[in-house]
Scaffold this motif. Structure first.
Motif, mmCIF file in Angstrom:
data_model
loop_
_atom_site.group_PDB
_atom_site.id
_atom_site.type_symbol
_atom_site.label_atom_id
_atom_site.label_comp_id
_atom_site.label_asym_id
_atom_site.label_seq_id
_atom_site.Cartn_x
_atom_site.Cartn_y
_atom_site.Cartn_z
ATOM 1 N N ARG A 9 0.835 -1.209 0.000
ATOM 2 C CA ARG A 9 0.000 0.000 0.000
ATOM 3 C C ARG A 9 0.867 1.256 0.000
ATOM 4 O O ARG A 9 0.505 2.251 -0.622
ATOM 5 N N ARG A 10 1.996 1.197 0.648
ATOM 6 C CA ARG A 10 2.931 2.338 0.638
ATOM 7 C C ARG A 10 3.463 2.585 -0.767
ATOM 8 O O ARG A 10 3.544 3.726 -1.231
ATOM 9 N N VAL A 11 3.821 1.517 -1.473
ATOM 10 C CA VAL A 11 4.288 1.657 -2.855
ATOM 11 C C VAL A 11 3.157 2.229 -3.716
ATOM 12 O O VAL A 11 3.385 3.140 -4.515
ATOM 13 N N TRP A 12 1.930 1.741 -3.534
ATOM 14 C CA TRP A 12 0.790 2.270 -4.284
ATOM 15 C C TRP A 12 0.608 3.769 -4.010
ATOM 16 O O TRP A 12 0.392 4.551 -4.939
ATOM 17 N N ARG A 13 0.726 4.174 -2.758
ATOM 18 C CA ARG A 13 0.614 5.615 -2.425
ATOM 19 C C ARG A 13 1.662 6.420 -3.189
ATOM 20 O O ARG A 13 1.382 7.520 -3.649
ATOM 21 N N SER A 14 2.865 5.868 -3.336
ATOM 22 C CA SER A 14 3.905 6.594 -4.073
ATOM 23 C C SER A 14 3.525 6.739 -5.548
ATOM 24 O O SER A 14 3.842 7.749 -6.167
ATOM 25 N N PHE A 15 2.822 5.753 -6.110
ATOM 26 C CA PHE A 15 2.334 5.870 -7.485
ATOM 27 C C PHE A 15 1.338 7.026 -7.580
ATOM 28 O O PHE A 15 1.413 7.846 -8.484
ATOM 29 N N VAL A 16 0.382 7.066 -6.650
ATOM 30 C CA VAL A 16 -0.680 8.076 -6.667
ATOM 31 C C VAL A 16 -0.101 9.463 -6.403
ATOM 32 O O VAL A 16 -0.472 10.441 -7.073
ATOM 33 N N GLU A 17 0.817 9.565 -5.446
ATOM 34 C CA GLU A 17 1.404 10.865 -5.100
ATOM 35 C C GLU A 17 2.222 11.445 -6.244
ATOM 36 O O GLU A 17 2.425 12.656 -6.312
ATOM 37 N N ASN A 18 2.641 10.614 -7.175
ATOM 38 C CA ASN A 18 3.359 11.071 -8.363
ATOM 39 C C ASN A 18 2.445 11.901 -9.279
ATOM 40 O O ASN A 18 2.915 12.650 -10.114
ATOM 41 N N LYS A 19 1.132 11.745 -9.093
ATOM 42 C CA LYS A 19 0.096 12.457 -9.847
ATOM 43 C C LYS A 19 0.180 12.212 -11.353
ATOM 44 O O LYS A 19 -0.162 13.053 -12.158
ATOM 45 N N GLY A 20 0.601 11.028 -11.723
ATOM 46 C CA GLY A 20 0.704 10.654 -13.128
ATOM 47 C C GLY A 20 -0.480 9.820 -13.581
ATOM 48 O O GLY A 20 -1.617 10.013 -13.135
ATOM 49 N N ASP A 22 -1.525 6.706 -13.076
ATOM 50 C CA ASP A 22 -2.320 5.939 -12.107
ATOM 51 C C ASP A 22 -3.311 6.834 -11.371
ATOM 52 O O ASP A 22 -4.465 6.454 -11.181
ATOM 53 N N GLN A 23 -2.879 7.991 -10.955
ATOM 54 C CA GLN A 23 -3.740 8.944 -10.247
ATOM 55 C C GLN A 23 -4.896 9.380 -11.148
ATOM 56 O O GLN A 23 -6.028 9.511 -10.710
ATOM 57 N N GLN A 24 -4.623 9.582 -12.414
ATOM 58 C CA GLN A 24 -5.647 10.062 -13.340
ATOM 59 C C GLN A 24 -6.642 8.967 -13.735
ATOM 60 O O GLN A 24 -7.831 9.250 -13.901
ATOM 61 N N CYS A 25 -6.170 7.748 -13.893
ATOM 62 C CA CYS A 25 -7.017 6.679 -14.437
ATOM 63 C C CYS A 25 -7.771 5.853 -13.402
ATOM 64 O O CYS A 25 -8.877 5.399 -13.664
ATOM 65 N N PHE A 26 -7.173 5.632 -12.255
ATOM 66 C CA PHE A 26 -7.851 4.819 -11.237
ATOM 67 C C PHE A 26 -7.399 5.200 -9.829
ATOM 68 O O PHE A 26 -6.795 4.395 -9.115
ATOM 69 N N PRO A 27 -7.733 6.429 -9.423
ATOM 70 C CA PRO A 27 -7.356 6.869 -8.085
ATOM 71 C C PRO A 27 -8.068 6.088 -6.975
ATOM 72 O O PRO A 27 -7.621 6.095 -5.834
ATOM 73 N N ASN A 28 -9.160 5.416 -7.315
ATOM 74 C CA ASN A 28 -9.928 4.681 -6.305
ATOM 75 C C ASN A 28 -9.566 3.191 -6.246
ATOM 76 O O ASN A 28 -10.294 2.409 -5.651
ATOM 77 N N LEU A 29 -8.436 2.809 -6.823
ATOM 78 C CA LEU A 29 -7.977 1.428 -6.725
ATOM 79 C C LEU A 29 -7.715 1.083 -5.258
ATOM 80 O O LEU A 29 -7.098 1.861 -4.536
ATOM 81 N N GLU A 46 -15.930 3.617 -12.829
ATOM 82 C CA GLU A 46 -16.469 4.978 -12.919
ATOM 83 C C GLU A 46 -16.787 5.312 -14.376
ATOM 84 O O GLU A 46 -16.291 4.647 -15.288
ATOM 85 N N PRO A 47 -17.570 6.366 -14.614
ATOM 86 C CA PRO A 47 -17.902 6.736 -16.003
ATOM 87 C C PRO A 47 -16.675 6.956 -16.890
ATOM 88 O O PRO A 47 -16.699 6.613 -18.077
ATOM 89 N N TYR A 48 -15.603 7.492 -16.333
ATOM 90 C CA TYR A 48 -14.410 7.742 -17.137
ATOM 91 C C TYR A 48 -13.628 6.473 -17.452
ATOM 92 O O TYR A 48 -12.641 6.523 -18.182
ATOM 93 N N ASN A 49 -14.062 5.320 -16.934
ATOM 94 C CA ASN A 49 -13.419 4.034 -17.215
ATOM 95 C C ASN A 49 -14.099 3.272 -18.361
ATOM 96 O O ASN A 49 -13.694 2.165 -18.684
ATOM 97 N N LEU A 50 -15.131 3.873 -18.975
ATOM 98 C CA LEU A 50 -15.955 3.159 -19.949
ATOM 99 C C LEU A 50 -15.503 3.360 -21.389
ATOM 100 O O LEU A 50 -14.913 4.377 -21.739
ATOM 101 N N ASN A 51 -15.864 2.379 -22.221
ATOM 102 C CA ASN A 51 -15.741 2.537 -23.666
ATOM 103 C C ASN A 51 -17.068 3.091 -24.200
ATOM 104 O O ASN A 51 -17.988 3.354 -23.420
ATOM 105 N N ARG A 52 -17.207 3.229 -25.480
ATOM 106 C CA ARG A 52 -18.411 3.861 -26.024
ATOM 107 C C ARG A 52 -19.649 2.975 -25.977
ATOM 108 O O ARG A 52 -20.752 3.457 -26.216
ATOM 109 N N VAL A 53 -19.500 1.680 -25.656
ATOM 110 C CA VAL A 53 -20.687 0.832 -25.508
ATOM 111 C C VAL A 53 -21.103 0.676 -24.045
ATOM 112 O O VAL A 53 -22.015 -0.078 -23.734
ATOM 113 N N GLY A 54 -20.421 1.411 -23.160
ATOM 114 C CA GLY A 54 -20.850 1.457 -21.768
ATOM 115 C C GLY A 54 -20.257 0.414 -20.843
ATOM 116 O O GLY A 54 -20.733 0.246 -19.719
#
Length: 165
Positions: A9-20, A22-29, A46-54
């Motif tokens: 979880r600490r390594v994951w936090r470092s990914f998110v804190e990088n604000k790259g 991972d933070q943009q695509c799945f901050p709620n992992l 989330e809605p931003y995780n969908l393709n055009r067929v939902g």
């Protein structure tokens, strides 16, 4: 909480804190569990995780293959998880729609001096295999970081390195 789970979880936090990416695509992992060589995680779609067929976009699954493969390497005590050299995903069933919980299991299938190999299985809300991926990482220069640790076989304790919350 087991040392391996805390560390991962600490390594994951470092990914998110990088604000790259991972933070943009799945901050709620969520990292649900981790023991040496194995990780379990979930993501509310989330809605931003969908393709055009939902349904969940294949790019989401590919990105998660990358990130969860990296975090599986972290379960082996490596703070820096290397760089990707090969990655692929096969899609079996729809992974879900908005609000569904996508779950994943990532496993280190082999870890050598230069390369790490991982497999990630994804399950939809009905518990069906939705996709599976493989991820090969070059770890030759990432091992030996000052934050690396060694876990007891069960992952409950750090036996080398610093156990930081």
């Amino acid at each position: 909480m087991a040392a391996c789970l805390r560390f991962t979880r600490r390594v994951w936090r470092s990914f998110v804190e990088n604000k790259g990416h991972d933070q943009q695509c799945f901050p709620n992992l969520k990292i649900l569990d981790a023991k040496p060589g194995e990780l379990r995680a979930s993501l509310k779609i989330e809605p931003y995780n969908l393709n055009r067929v939902g349904t969940a976009h294949g790019g989401l699954i590919m990105s998660l293959t990358d990130t969860l493969g990296s975090l599986a390497v972290a379960t082996k005590g490596q703070y820096m998880t290397g760089v990707s050299v090969d990655i692929g995903t096969s899609f079996v069933k729809p992974a879900g729609r908005v609000g569904d919980e996508l779950t994943a299991k990532a496993v280190v299938t082999a870890l050598g001096k230069s390369l790490a190999y991982t497999r990630v299985d994804f399950y939809n809300a009905q518990g069906q295999l939705a996709a599976y991926g493989h991820h090969t990482k070059y770890v030759g220069k990432s091992a030996g970081h000052k934050n690396d640790v060694k876990f007891s076989e069960d992952g409950e304790r750090v036996i080398e390195g610093e156990d930081v919350d």
